[in-house]
Write an enzyme that holds these catalytic residues in place. Structure first.
Site, mmCIF file in Angstrom:
data_model
loop_
_atom_site.group_PDB
_atom_site.id
_atom_site.type_symbol
_atom_site.label_atom_id
_atom_site.label_comp_id
_atom_site.label_asym_id
_atom_site.label_seq_id
_atom_site.Cartn_x
_atom_site.Cartn_y
_atom_site.Cartn_z
ATOM 1 N N MET A 1 31.420 100.476 56.707
ATOM 2 C CA MET A 1 30.192 101.072 57.266
ATOM 3 C C MET A 1 30.388 101.626 58.676
ATOM 4 S SD MET A 1 28.033 97.599 57.787
ATOM 5 C CE MET A 1 28.678 96.215 58.737
ATOM 6 N N HIS B 1 22.379 91.472 62.016
ATOM 7 C CA HIS B 1 22.398 90.226 62.816
ATOM 8 C C HIS B 1 23.808 89.659 62.966
ATOM 9 C CE1 HIS B 1 21.643 87.079 59.329
ATOM 10 N NE2 HIS B 1 22.672 87.859 59.078
ATOM 11 N N ASP C 1 29.820 98.005 50.053
ATOM 12 C CA ASP C 1 30.363 96.850 50.796
ATOM 13 C C ASP C 1 31.876 97.007 50.887
ATOM 14 O OD1 ASP C 1 30.909 94.047 51.742
ATOM 15 O OD2 ASP C 1 28.795 93.782 51.247
ATOM 16 N N GLU D 1 15.426 92.010 58.360
ATOM 17 C CA GLU D 1 16.000 91.028 59.285
ATOM 18 C C GLU D 1 14.895 90.166 59.888
ATOM 19 O OE1 GLU D 1 19.101 90.287 60.167
ATOM 20 O OE2 GLU D 1 20.343 92.081 59.959
ATOM 21 N N GLY E 1 26.338 96.935 53.126
ATOM 22 C CA GLY E 1 26.687 95.512 53.242
ATOM 23 C C GLY E 1 25.882 94.716 52.226
ATOM 24 N N GLU F 1 20.045 86.834 66.249
ATOM 25 C CA GLU F 1 18.718 87.214 65.765
ATOM 26 C C GLU F 1 18.005 87.862 66.943
ATOM 27 O OE1 GLU F 1 18.292 87.171 62.710
ATOM 28 O OE2 GLU F 1 19.698 85.656 62.023
#
Ligand SMILES: C[S@@+](CC[C@H](N)C(=O)[O-])C[C@H]1O[C@@H](n2cnc3c(N)ncnc32)[C@H](O)[C@@H]1O
Length: 387
Positions: free
Chosen positions: A248, A265, A227, A309, A204, A353
């Site tokens: 993915m 996320h 991607d 992240e 990604g 998150e």
């Protein structure tokens, strides 16, 4: 009981809270004006013009160079000077007022390593603003209604961008803003994450900005930017990076290490576990999740999934004390990480998150035997997970 010292103090505090609340409520009611004014000056190219003049330009120069209304530009600049985006040097006439670039206004430049212009423009598009109107409906539905983006546009963000190339380009450019900042922070402060790593797949990876910068700094690394095919169809060339299109959820190209930056996320827990398992397969040499007993310890250490992240504090309950210094809040990422969690609510189907213990739960469920967390100077932490 008469009015003692204690009750007087309480009254003072009440009055202070009331006075603060009166102003704060107005601030929140009008907060959209900040985003709108920033969008306006980015579109006009104000910071770019000031930069081209060596960091300072008069109002009359700007209005001529940008072919715009001088009185309107004055009002916009007065607002942004008040918010400390630009600085102003007053002169005898309004036209001669000089506007000066600041560290913040340089982030409004259209290009450059620290530019946030594309992110601001993307978040301010009608497409990305529309879902916010559906937040309460989604919360009230207790999960039965479509997520706000899907409710507004009839499909999720990824299907929408696949059908709208212009919006897809805006998204990729917006993501590249944070990719540049994170890449610089990792290359500058966490290079050990690449120790012994020969091949990296960025899952990604968007238009390849992150991997392009990493491979430029560490040319021994072979990079694969992975991607969706429509994203890669307009991605630029990066020396040392191969673009590979795919999904993915199905299969990820093999490498020593897979990176996932601001990808998990976007997804629910069960989807994240699925993606993480696919990443484990991608780093496995013999299809056993990397548990190849013959390989040496160094090679084993390079076999990993690296997640970049935000990590929310486990004990953070959202409470703020009035005594807290505004300045420390201005420089802290914690409020931004919580705002990003709101963005995930509005723009993704089940994304969020996560706290440290939520990350630990996902990694354990995906079968990783050990993992570590390392904060960076920017929003994401580095989470290294070993099979
Ligand atoms: C929030 S962006 C992050 C981009 C990049 N990692 C960064 O931080 O700048 C999420 C990325 O995941 C990609 N993506 C979404 N679904 C995907 C899928 N099924 N397979 C591969 N990539 C996907 C999107 O196209 C997008 O580029």
């Amino acid at each position: 009981m008469g009015r003692g010292e204690g009750s007087l103090k309480a009254d003072d505090i009440d009055q202070l809270e009331e006075a603060t609340a009166a102003v704060q409520a107005w601030k929140y009611a009008l907060r959209f004006t900040e985003m709108a004014a920033l969008k306006c000056v980015i579109e006009l190219g104000v910071a770019d013009e000031i930069e081209s003049q060596g960091g300072a330009a008069t109002l009359s120069h700007l209005s001529t160079a940008l072919s715009c209304s001088l009185p309107s530009l004055h009002r916009i600049m007065r607002f942004l000077v008040h918010h400390r985006v630009f600085k102003a040097r007053r002169a005898a006439t309004q036209e001669a007022t000089t506007y000066l670039q600041t560290a913040l206004s340089r982030r409004l430049l259209r290009g450059g390593e620290k530019s946030m212009a594309a992110l601001i423009l993307f978040e301010a598009t009608p497409t990305m603003l529309a879902p916010w109107h559906g937040l309460s409906a989604q919360v009230l539905s207790k999960g039965t209604a479509p997520q706000p983006f899907e409710a507004a546009h009839g499909q999720d963000l990824w299907a929408y961008t696949a059908q709208n190339p212009e919006h897809s380009r805006l998204l990729d450019e917006a993501m590249a803003c944070t990719a540049r900042l994170t890449a610089a922070a990792i290359i500058g402060g966490c290079q050990d994450v690449f120790e012994g790593v020969r091949a990296v797949v960025d899952v990604g990876g968007g238009n390849g900005t992150f991997l392009g910068m990493v491979v430029k700094a560490l040319p021994q690394i072979q990079g694969i930017n992975f991607d969706l095919p429509h994203v890669l169809s307009s991605a630029p060339h990066w020396d040392g990076v191969e673009h590979v299109g795919g999904n993915m959820f199905e299969s990820i190209p093999k490498a020593d290490a897979t990176f996932l930056m601001q990808v998990l996320h976007d997804w629910s827990d069960s989807e994240c576990i699925h993606i993480l398992k696919k990443c484990r397969e991608a780093i496995a040499e013999d299809g056993n999740g990397g548990n190849d007993h013959g390989s040496d310890v160094k090679l084993k250490k390079s076999k990993k999934v690296v997640i970049l992240e935000a990590v929310l504090d486990d004990d953070y309950n959202g409470e703020r004390q009035f005594e807290e210094e505004e300045d420390s809040e201005l420089q802290s990422w914690s409020g931004i990480r919580l705002s990003l969690d709101m963005v995930m609510m509005a723009h993704t189907n089940g994304g969020k998150e996560r706290t440290r213990s939520e990350w630990a739960h996902l990694l354990a469920e995906a079968g990783f035997s050990s993992f570590s967390f390392k904060p960076t100077s920017v929003i994401p932490s580095v989470i290294e997970a070993f099979p």
